[in-house]
Enzyme design. Structure first.
Site, mmCIF file in Angstrom:
data_model
loop_
_atom_site.group_PDB
_atom_site.id
_atom_site.type_symbol
_atom_site.label_atom_id
_atom_site.label_comp_id
_atom_site.label_asym_id
_atom_site.label_seq_id
_atom_site.Cartn_x
_atom_site.Cartn_y
_atom_site.Cartn_z
ATOM 1 N N GLU A 1 26.726 12.408 20.450
ATOM 2 C CA GLU A 1 27.707 11.778 19.546
ATOM 3 C C GLU A 1 29.059 12.494 19.533
ATOM 4 O O GLU A 1 29.587 12.856 18.479
ATOM 5 C CB GLU A 1 27.143 11.705 18.127
ATOM 6 C CG GLU A 1 25.919 10.813 18.023
ATOM 7 C CD GLU A 1 25.432 10.575 16.604
ATOM 8 O OE1 GLU A 1 25.682 11.425 15.740
ATOM 9 O OE2 GLU A 1 24.800 9.537 16.361
ATOM 10 N N GLU B 1 19.301 6.147 20.264
ATOM 11 C CA GLU B 1 18.949 6.325 18.852
ATOM 12 C C GLU B 1 19.086 4.999 18.152
ATOM 13 O O GLU B 1 20.123 4.338 18.265
ATOM 14 C CB GLU B 1 19.877 7.321 18.151
ATOM 15 C CG GLU B 1 19.661 8.757 18.511
ATOM 16 C CD GLU B 1 20.498 9.712 17.650
ATOM 17 O OE1 GLU B 1 20.824 9.376 16.504
ATOM 18 O OE2 GLU B 1 20.813 10.798 18.163
#
Ligand code: BGP
Length: 476
Positions: free
Chosen positions: A180, A374
């Site tokens: 991320e 995810e």
């Protein structure tokens, strides 16, 4: 023309975890402290605290033991195999390999731990995907160098990455350079992504500088990985911010486009295309962000573009020019609530169709393969009187998202895999809770640190087993 009618053969169904939230064993076999080890527990209404330079007496630090994968790896991988996993996304704890981060030589005992894990996965035919850096710099790099705002971290990272690429040559093919990375557009990212512990560094210029250093490190790592083994597939990882215009006012629509450009596409474009987009340059100029970008950096970025894009996707929000409207939480963000969506107990709005939208958007933009690494529902699961965990809400969440993934595949998106987040219960990154569970496997561990760490399949475990067996056709 061959029409695609469903998930391709060899689709990577699986699950994902991160060492800092799952592994525990924080002081075992020479591991050094990481930034996650000085984060206290928290809850939805009590913020986690950062307590540098060391843990404080009398405080609870949930990541120290976490779900204790360090001592349960064989059992957990056995359960993954029972579910039929084709891929397991894990991260390696940097401070297990380089306890301080700036040493010349790695910690052999730390590597031996991952040797076992990777061999065990392969023995079950599970493809490991390794995130090299997932929210856990060695703490020393923060205290001594100030974290990623310092360009010296690029070299330390490359030394660490080289050890991994050489050690796991032929055993690990799928890599992610940074988890991320685009969370650096949010205040949340200063510490989690970049290990910048000094609150004075939590501003846009520092965070974009840190992002630039990580983008360089990533590009150099991609090149290195390909040189060491041309079969390596190296991807980037974006927390995909899906912000819809709150109204159809053209200003809101345009604002939403800009929101996506800044929060998703600056990092994404550099990773995939190897250049900063024009809107980034304008944003930096108009926001007083003057980055230290050296003349050689352009070539570095251009030469290290990624092989695939990976994303985390949990929810969507709305954004508006006026900033008016009730706010709701999301992954690392708080934006305007969407009246058409329901939310998890933590306020993350559930939007499965948004996943199809996002997959199309990314594929339209980059035209390279995508992996969802995810996705999942954080919920306060309880063990029922019959001793089981009936997490039908999680099954519903996953079913809706998988339906939309298939739609995206039919739309022509080249989707390679899906690893649901926190396949075994683990510590929440944002709140530090165990209570915010994502797993298909329950772990007996609670927010006060009690629990015997035993594992138990939830109802979702058996459901996902069927999904995988039928390659996404049986979602009943
Ligand atoms: C992502 C992180 C994960 C993970 C997940 C869920 O941002 O990559 O580490 O934790 O979100 O978020 P949370 O744990 O805050 O519920």
């Amino acid at each position: 023309m061959n029409e695609i009618l469903g998930f391709p053969d060899g689709f990577f169904w699986g699950g994902a975890t991160a060492a800092n939230q799952y592994e525990g064993g924080w002081q075992e076999d020479g591991r050094g402290p990481s930034i996650a080890d000085i984060l206290t527990g928290g809850s939805v209404d009590k913020e986690r605290r950062i307590t540098p330079p060391a843990p404080l007496d009398g405080e609870f630090y949930p990541n120290h033991e976490a779900s204790d994968f360090y001592h349960h790896w064989k059992e957990d991988i056995g359960l993954f195999a029972q579910m039929g996993f084709k891929m397991y996304r894990m991260s390696i704890s940097w401070s297990r390999i380089f306890p301080k981060g700036d040493e010349e030589e790695p910690n052999e005992a730390g590597l031996r731990f991952y040797d076992q894990v990777i061999d065990e996965l392969r023995s079950h035919g599970i493809e490991p995907m390794v995130t090299i850096s997932h929210y856990e710099n060695p703490l020393h790099l923060s205290l001594e160098y100030g974290g990623w705002k310092n360009r010296r971290l690029v070299d330390f990272y490359l030394r660490y990455a080289k050890v991994l690429f050489e050690r796991y040559r032929g055993k690990v093919r799928y890599w992610l350079t940074f988890n991320e990375i685009n969370m650096l557009t949010e205040p949340f990212g200063a510490y989690f992504c970049a290990g910048m512990a000094d609150p004075a560094d939590n501003n846009e210029p520092c965070r974009f500088q840190a992002m630039h250093h990580q983008l360089l490190a990533s590009a150099l790592a991609v090149r290195m990985a390909h040189e060491i083994d041309p079969d390596n597939q190296v991807g980037c990882m974006l927390a995909y911010h899906n912000g819809y215009p709150y109204t159809c006012h053209p200003k809101d629509v345009f604002y939403a486009q800009q929101y996506g450009q800044i929060h998703n596409s600056i990092a994404g474009d550099v990773h995939v295309r190897g250049v900063y987009p024009g809107f980034a340059k304008r944003y930096f100029r108009e926001h007083g962000i003057s980055l230290d970008i050296r003349p050689e950096d352009a070539d570095i970025l251009k030469a290290g573009t990624v092989d695939y894009v990976s994303i985390s996707y949990y929810s969507s929000t709305c954004v508006s020019m006026t900033q008016e409207g009730e706010l709701t939480a999301g992954n690392g963000t708080a934006n305007i609530k969407n009246p058409h969506l329901e939310a998890s107990a933590w306020g993350w709005q559930i939007d499965a169709l948004g996943l199809r939208y996002v997959l199309n958007q990314i594929y339209d933009r980059y035209q390279i393969p995508i992996i969802i690494v995810e996705n999942g529902l954080g919920a306060a699961d309880e063990v029922d009187a019959d001793g089981r965990i009936h997490d039908t809400y999680r099954i519903d969440y996953m079913r809706q998202h998988i339906v939309q993934m298939k739609e995206a595949v039919l739309d022509g998106v080249e989707l390679l895999g899906y690893t649901c987040w926190g396949c075994t219960d683990l510590v929440s990154a944002s709140t530090g809770e165990m209570k915010k569970r994502y797993g298909l496997i329950y772990v007996d561990k609670h927010d006060d640190g009690t629990g015997d760490l035993s594992r138990k399949p939830k109802d979702s475990f058996f459901w996902y087993q069927k999904v995988i067996k039928s390659n996404g056709e049986d979602l009943g």
